[in-house]
Design a protein around this motif. Structure first.
Motif, PDB file in Angstrom:
ATOM      1  N   LYS A   1       0.824  -1.210   0.000  1.00 34.03           N
ATOM      2  CA  LYS A   1       0.000   0.000   0.000  1.00 34.03           C
ATOM      3  C   LYS A   1       0.857   1.258   0.000  1.00 34.03           C
ATOM      4  CE  LYS A   1      -3.989   1.976   2.391  1.00 34.03           C
ATOM      5  NZ  LYS A   1      -4.930   1.821   3.519  1.00 34.03           N
ATOM      6  N   TYR A   2       2.018   1.205   0.659  1.00 38.91           N
ATOM      7  CA  TYR A   2       2.877   2.377   0.783  1.00 38.91           C
ATOM      8  C   TYR A   2       4.307   2.023   0.398  1.00 38.91           C
ATOM      9  CZ  TYR A   2      -0.952   3.566   3.998  1.00 38.91           C
ATOM     10  OH  TYR A   2      -2.185   3.777   4.561  1.00 38.91           O
TER      11      TYR A   2
ATOM     12  N   VAL B   1       8.029   4.027   0.889  1.00 36.27           N
ATOM     13  CA  VAL B   1       8.771   5.175   1.396  1.00 36.27           C
ATOM     14  C   VAL B   1      10.209   5.025   0.907  1.00 36.27           C
ATOM     15  CG1 VAL B   1       9.435   6.505   3.423  1.00 36.27           C
ATOM     16  CG2 VAL B   1       7.276   5.249   3.426  1.00 36.27           C
TER      17      VAL B   1
ATOM     18  N   TYR C   1      -3.058   6.593  -7.603  1.00 44.55           N
ATOM     19  CA  TYR C   1      -1.801   6.678  -6.851  1.00 44.55           C
ATOM     20  C   TYR C   1      -1.550   8.124  -6.428  1.00 44.55           C
ATOM     21  CZ  TYR C   1      -0.980   2.313  -9.454  1.00 44.55           C
ATOM     22  OH  TYR C   1      -1.089   1.063 -10.022  1.00 44.55           O
TER      23      TYR C   1
ATOM     24  N   MET D   1      -2.334   9.523   5.214  1.00 51.08           N
ATOM     25  CA  MET D   1      -2.160   8.338   4.380  1.00 51.08           C
ATOM     26  C   MET D   1      -2.861   7.112   4.955  1.00 51.08           C
ATOM     27  SD  MET D   1       1.854   8.888   3.444  1.00 51.08           S
ATOM     28  CE  MET D   1       2.130   7.215   2.887  1.00 51.08           C
ATOM     29  N   SER D   2      -3.001   7.053   6.258  1.00 44.31           N
ATOM     30  CA  SER D   2      -3.553   5.862   6.886  1.00 44.31           C
ATOM     31  C   SER D   2      -5.061   5.805   6.721  1.00 44.31           C
ATOM     32  CB  SER D   2      -3.194   5.841   8.376  1.00 44.31           C
ATOM     33  OG  SER D   2      -3.780   6.950   9.040  1.00 44.31           O
TER      34      SER D   2
ATOM     35  N   LYS E   1      -3.025   4.086  -3.086  1.00 45.16           N
ATOM     36  CA  LYS E   1      -1.628   3.674  -3.000  1.00 45.16           C
ATOM     37  C   LYS E   1      -0.741   4.920  -2.982  1.00 45.16           C
ATOM     38  CE  LYS E   1      -2.769  -0.714  -3.772  1.00 45.16           C
ATOM     39  NZ  LYS E   1      -2.315  -1.921  -3.065  1.00 45.16           N
ATOM     40  N   VAL E   2       0.278   4.921  -2.119  1.00 46.74           N
ATOM     41  CA  VAL E   2       1.069   6.130  -1.896  1.00 46.74           C
ATOM     42  C   VAL E   2       2.563   5.829  -1.975  1.00 46.74           C
ATOM     43  CG1 VAL E   2       1.528   8.064  -0.340  1.00 46.74           C
ATOM     44  CG2 VAL E   2      -0.748   7.028  -0.385  1.00 46.74           C
TER      45      VAL E   2
ATOM     46  N   ILE F   1       4.270   4.853   9.636  1.00 46.47           N
ATOM     47  CA  ILE F   1       3.433   4.164   8.642  1.00 46.47           C
ATOM     48  C   ILE F   1       3.687   2.665   8.753  1.00 46.47           C
ATOM     49  CG2 ILE F   1       2.865   3.914   6.210  1.00 46.47           C
ATOM     50  CD1 ILE F   1       4.022   6.713   5.772  1.00 46.47           C
TER      51      ILE F   1
ATOM     52  N   ALA G   1       4.983  -0.220   5.516  1.00 49.84           N
ATOM     53  CA  ALA G   1       5.421   0.423   4.274  1.00 49.84           C
ATOM     54  C   ALA G   1       6.651  -0.296   3.729  1.00 49.84           C
ATOM     55  CB  ALA G   1       5.747   1.889   4.526  1.00 49.84           C
TER      56      ALA G   1
END
Length: 438
Positions: free
Chosen positions: A91-92, A94, A247, A273-274, A279-280, A297, A300
């Motif tokens: 989903k994330y 970083v 996204y 974001m949570s 999608k990030v 997060i 991630a």
């Protein structure tokens, strides 16, 4: 399409470089893919790839080899393609990368992969809402050079970024974010695609509004960031004008902020974001910003982008267990703040994250297990302090300095922790943080 997939791999290499990593819980669901498609005949010292595999299977093998760090990336565009596949299961993402590595180019390539030309209209579809240096270019100043009175920040109304602003009442959406971070205000002139700024100032005991102010470059960046956050909220709320967003890609939103304010932006972004299904990807060159995001997060994908100067290829390194990013770097920030006596309430938030991760690593259920228990029975007091002061709505515009008593408590907790867990003190003396050795 060609893939960098070896047709033959030595048995020792296959077992140590591939199967060993695939035994990890994180990648174990890919193990059957390799056992089905790489075979080692009896008495052979090599695993051989099956012939005539479909493009879909080859693409999957290539993805997994890159996922476990076996294959490198030939170009930034290959990383963008990899991220799109990775976000099918994550989903994330970083990402940390030093300036000049290609972070901004990566965000552009990722966005471009989601664009398709509509033949009938000549327009392009899109699936990525992004924030990077190009986002700031959607805003430009008309400084009224002739009269020097009406200073307007103009919007590029042709951009999809500004879809249906007036109907969405953007002022009321932006202000809660902006007032969290700054002391000026604004009005949007929709027909003129411009924004004017004003500030309420106390003059001779009376509050007066000063119109048509020219905000600083740093304040402008903060305003654009808040504009973006308001749009992110619209995406999360599934506003029709932004139903095209699949996204969100954020690249270095903190270029004009000092370290005292980075924590506020990172924490706030993590909160937004949570709890949603978008999608990030967030990329940054700022170690503290990266660390706060990784700590706040859950689950991630945490990556470090490096470029091989000789070959021109790129490497994505999983930083989940790398001290440079996830423990020592934050401890260095806390130690520096503690030694300089420049302690703010948000430092308790960072301290709690470190205590929680240390407790989890050592098999404890609660961070209080990592607070020293002494004859003075300070631990219950310290636990309550960390609990109380690690929760807050930290302001970018007005970070709160700790009171002297809490500074002393903070220093005691931190110094006891550093002593009890026997960290290499040179890490805090020479300004260097060593990466985990390969």
């Amino acid at each position: 399409m060609s893939y960098n997939i070896p047709s033959k791999i030595e048995k020792v290499t296959f077992k140590t470089m591939i199967l060993k990593k695939l035994n990890n819980d994180k990648f174990s669901h890919h193990k059957k893919l390799f056992s089905d498609n790489y075979k080692c005949p009896r008495n052979s010292e090599e695993y051989t790839l099956r012939e005539n595999l479909s493009d879909a299977l080859l693409a999957k093998l290539d993805f997994v080899l890159k996922r476990i760090g076996y294959n490198q990336f030939d170009a930034i565009k290959d990383i963008a393609k990899y991220f799109r596949i990775l976000l099918d299961e994550k989903k994330y993402i970083v990402l940390f990368a030093y300036n000049g590595t290609g972070k901004t180019r990566l965000s552009v390539e990722f966005k471009s992969l989601g664009q398709q030309l509509i033949d009938d209209t000549g327009e392009k579809t899109a699936d990525t809402l992004y924030y990077n240096a190009f986002t700031e270019d959607l805003f430009n100043w008309d400084n009224d050079l002739d009269n020097d009175t009406e200073r307007v920040l103009k919007l590029n109304s042709n951009s999809r970024f500004f879809s249906g602003l007036e109907d969405l009442e953007m002022e009321s959406r932006i202000r809660p974010f902006l007032h969290r971070y700054a002391d000026f205000d604004f009005d949007i002139k929709y027909e003129e695609s411009g924004i004017i700024f004003f500030r309420d100032v106390l003059i001779s005991g009376t509050t007066q509004r000063i119109d048509n102010i020219k905000i600083s470059r740093g304040e402008e960046n903060i305003f654009i960031w808040c504009f973006f956050l308001a749009i992110v909220q619209l995406v999360v709320d599934k506003a029709e004008s932004y139903n095209w967003v699949k996204y969100i890609y954020v690249d270095d939103p903190i270029s004009s902020l000092d370290d005292n304010n980075v924590i506020a932006v990172a924490s706030h972004l993590a909160q937004l974001m949570s709890g949603n299904d978008i999608k990030v990807i967030v990329s940054s060159h700022h170690t503290l910003f990266f660390n706060v995001l990784c700590n706040e997060i859950n689950k991630a994908e945490q990556l470090f982008l490096q470029k091989n100067a000789k070959s021109g290829t790129y490497i994505l390194k999983d930083t989940t267990k790398t001290p440079f990013f996830h423990h020592v770097a934050l401890l260095k920030e806390l130690k520096k703040a503690s030694d300089s006596d420049e302690l703010y309430t948000y430092h308790f938030n960072i301290l709690r994250n470190i205590l929680e991760k240390t407790a989890s690593f050592h098999g404890f259920a609660h961070f209080s297990s990592c607070i020293r228990k002494g004859v003075d029975e300070d631990e219950p007091v310290y636990t309550r302090l960390v609990n109380l002061l690690s929760h807050g709505n930290y302001s970018l515009f007005d970070p709160k300095e700790m009171v002297e008593e809490n500074k002393e408590h903070f220093k005691n907790i931190l110094n006891n922790f550093l002593d009890d867990y026997n960290f290499n003190k040179k890490l805090f003396e020479d300004g260097q943080v060593q990466e985990e050795q390969e």
